[in-house]
Scaffold this motif. Sequence first.
Motif, short mmCIF file in Angstrom:
data_model
loop_
_atom_site.label_atom_id
_atom_site.label_comp_id
_atom_site.label_asym_id
_atom_site.label_seq_id
_atom_site.Cartn_x
_atom_site.Cartn_y
_atom_site.Cartn_z
N VAL A 42 0.84 -1.21 0.00
CA VAL A 42 0.00 0.00 0.00
C VAL A 42 0.87 1.25 0.00
O VAL A 42 0.60 2.21 -0.74
CB VAL A 42 -0.95 0.00 1.22
N ALA A 43 1.94 1.23 0.82
CA ALA A 43 2.84 2.39 0.87
C ALA A 43 3.49 2.64 -0.47
O ALA A 43 3.58 3.79 -0.93
CB ALA A 43 3.90 2.17 1.95
N ALA A 44 3.93 1.58 -1.14
CA ALA A 44 4.54 1.74 -2.46
C ALA A 44 3.52 2.24 -3.47
O ALA A 44 3.84 3.10 -4.31
CB ALA A 44 5.13 0.40 -2.92
N TRP A 45 2.30 1.72 -3.41
CA TRP A 45 1.23 2.14 -4.32
C TRP A 45 0.93 3.63 -4.16
O TRP A 45 0.71 4.34 -5.14
CB TRP A 45 -0.01 1.30 -4.05
N ILE A 46 0.96 4.11 -2.90
CA ILE A 46 0.71 5.53 -2.65
C ILE A 46 1.91 6.37 -3.05
O ILE A 46 1.78 7.36 -3.79
CB ILE A 46 0.37 5.76 -1.16
N PHE A 47 3.10 5.98 -2.58
CA PHE A 47 4.27 6.81 -2.78
C PHE A 47 4.64 6.99 -4.25
O PHE A 47 5.03 8.08 -4.66
CB PHE A 47 5.47 6.22 -2.03
N PHE A 48 4.53 5.94 -5.03
CA PHE A 48 4.98 6.04 -6.40
C PHE A 48 3.90 6.59 -7.33
O PHE A 48 4.04 6.55 -8.54
CB PHE A 48 5.50 4.69 -6.87
N ARG A 49 2.83 7.14 -6.72
CA ARG A 49 1.83 7.91 -7.45
C ARG A 49 1.91 9.40 -7.11
O ARG A 49 1.17 10.19 -7.67
CB ARG A 49 0.42 7.40 -7.12
N VAL A 50 2.79 9.74 -6.16
CA VAL A 50 2.93 11.14 -5.77
C VAL A 50 4.31 11.62 -6.20
O VAL A 50 5.27 10.83 -6.26
CB VAL A 50 2.74 11.33 -4.25
N PRO A 51 4.46 12.90 -6.51
CA PRO A 51 5.75 13.42 -6.96
C PRO A 51 6.75 13.51 -5.82
O PRO A 51 6.38 13.69 -4.66
CB PRO A 51 5.39 14.82 -7.50
N SER A 52 8.02 13.39 -6.15
CA SER A 52 9.09 13.55 -5.16
C SER A 52 9.42 15.04 -5.07
O SER A 52 10.39 15.53 -5.65
CB SER A 52 10.32 12.74 -5.57
N ASP A 53 8.58 15.76 -4.32
CA ASP A 53 8.72 17.21 -4.24
C ASP A 53 9.52 17.68 -3.04
O ASP A 53 9.61 18.88 -2.77
CB ASP A 53 7.34 17.87 -4.24
N SER A 54 10.10 16.75 -2.29
CA SER A 54 10.94 17.11 -1.14
C SER A 54 11.93 15.99 -0.88
O SER A 54 11.72 14.84 -1.30
CB SER A 54 10.07 17.35 0.10
N GLY A 55 12.99 16.34 -0.16
CA GLY A 55 13.98 15.33 0.19
C GLY A 55 13.38 14.25 1.07
O GLY A 55 13.74 13.08 0.96
N LEU A 56 12.44 14.64 1.96
CA LEU A 56 11.79 13.66 2.83
C LEU A 56 11.08 12.58 2.02
O LEU A 56 11.21 11.39 2.33
CB LEU A 56 10.78 14.37 3.75
N VAL A 57 10.35 12.96 0.99
CA VAL A 57 9.64 11.99 0.16
C VAL A 57 10.63 11.06 -0.55
O VAL A 57 10.39 9.85 -0.65
CB VAL A 57 8.72 12.70 -0.85
#
Length: 345
Positions: A42-57
């Motif tokens: 679920v975490a991968a499904w969410i994360f790799f649908r959002v942009p890497s707009d910060s170092g934290l992400v």
Amino acid sequence: MDHFNSTQLSTNQSDFSSFFTKNILPPLYFMICVVGMCLNSVAAWIFFRVPSDSGLVVYLKNMVVADLLMLATFPFRVVAQLGLGSWHLDVVICRYTAVLFYSSMYVGILFMGLISLERYVKIVRHTSPSSSSSCRSRWGGTSLLHLLQSVGFARVLALLTWSLLLLCVLPNVLLTSRPAHEVNSRHCMQLKTTLGVQWHRVSTLFSVGLFWVTLMVLAFCYASIACRVYQSYRRVQRNNSDIRRKSNRSIFSILVVFFVCFVPYHICRVPYTLSQMPTSDFSQETRFLLFQLKEGTLFLSALNVCLDPIIYFLMCRIFRESLLRKLSGRVGRRSLTTAQSLSNI
């Protein structure tokens, strides 16, 4: 790296397996494998649908990858400890999956350190946009603080982290190359060449050193963050306990996970490693006890695959909002479908 079973240095060392390692740990590993795979998928499904707009992400996305790689090693461990595989499975564990387990664990530890530095820069050393012009050097470059918060620099650090651990652990695979048979298959050290044994010791010391350095970084960063948060509350005289509780929960979740999962194992690993040395004068009873402690604390380290998603939810707003939006949308569609079905009755 320590073998999942009984890593031994000589053929006359006893097999330290017990009821705990054979009957209790395998079901526990199976449980965290199932739960961890669900949560991290679920975490991968969410994360790799959002942009890497910060170092934290960027760092959190890499932690998801490290957790998924670690999870891939759990079935091999469970099958081997239940005695369901042949001796060839033990060889696979020695040469590949044990190395992957430990490399993934230390990659995750390093990314926790990078996350703490990113939070420290953002909360303690943060400079506002209005003062950004004063943070430029006379050569026109951005300040170091701004660089530490940039997405590009975070990607470079992530690449260096993976490359460093790969260079450290790859020889452990290549140098575990001595002929294997049923007798020596469970004794990883006997599968290593002479150079492989030396490299194993060096890489173990290096990995443990990385852990303790990361621990000191976390302690410094979060002590500084705690002071800054406290000063901020005193300055603005906020008495909203709910805001304070949410802030503390998000900031210190990674510290709690780090101490619960990794500190016990690395405290236990020092005497356990000493007990493995050929010249050690540890008794068989002490070696047996240290092995049981090592296996138990190693399970705590593996448990981080189930606890890391809590960090994602508490620390990353974009992850939390995306997850809640997906869940609310799914609940809304289900309610609409139910209402339509009832209206057709």
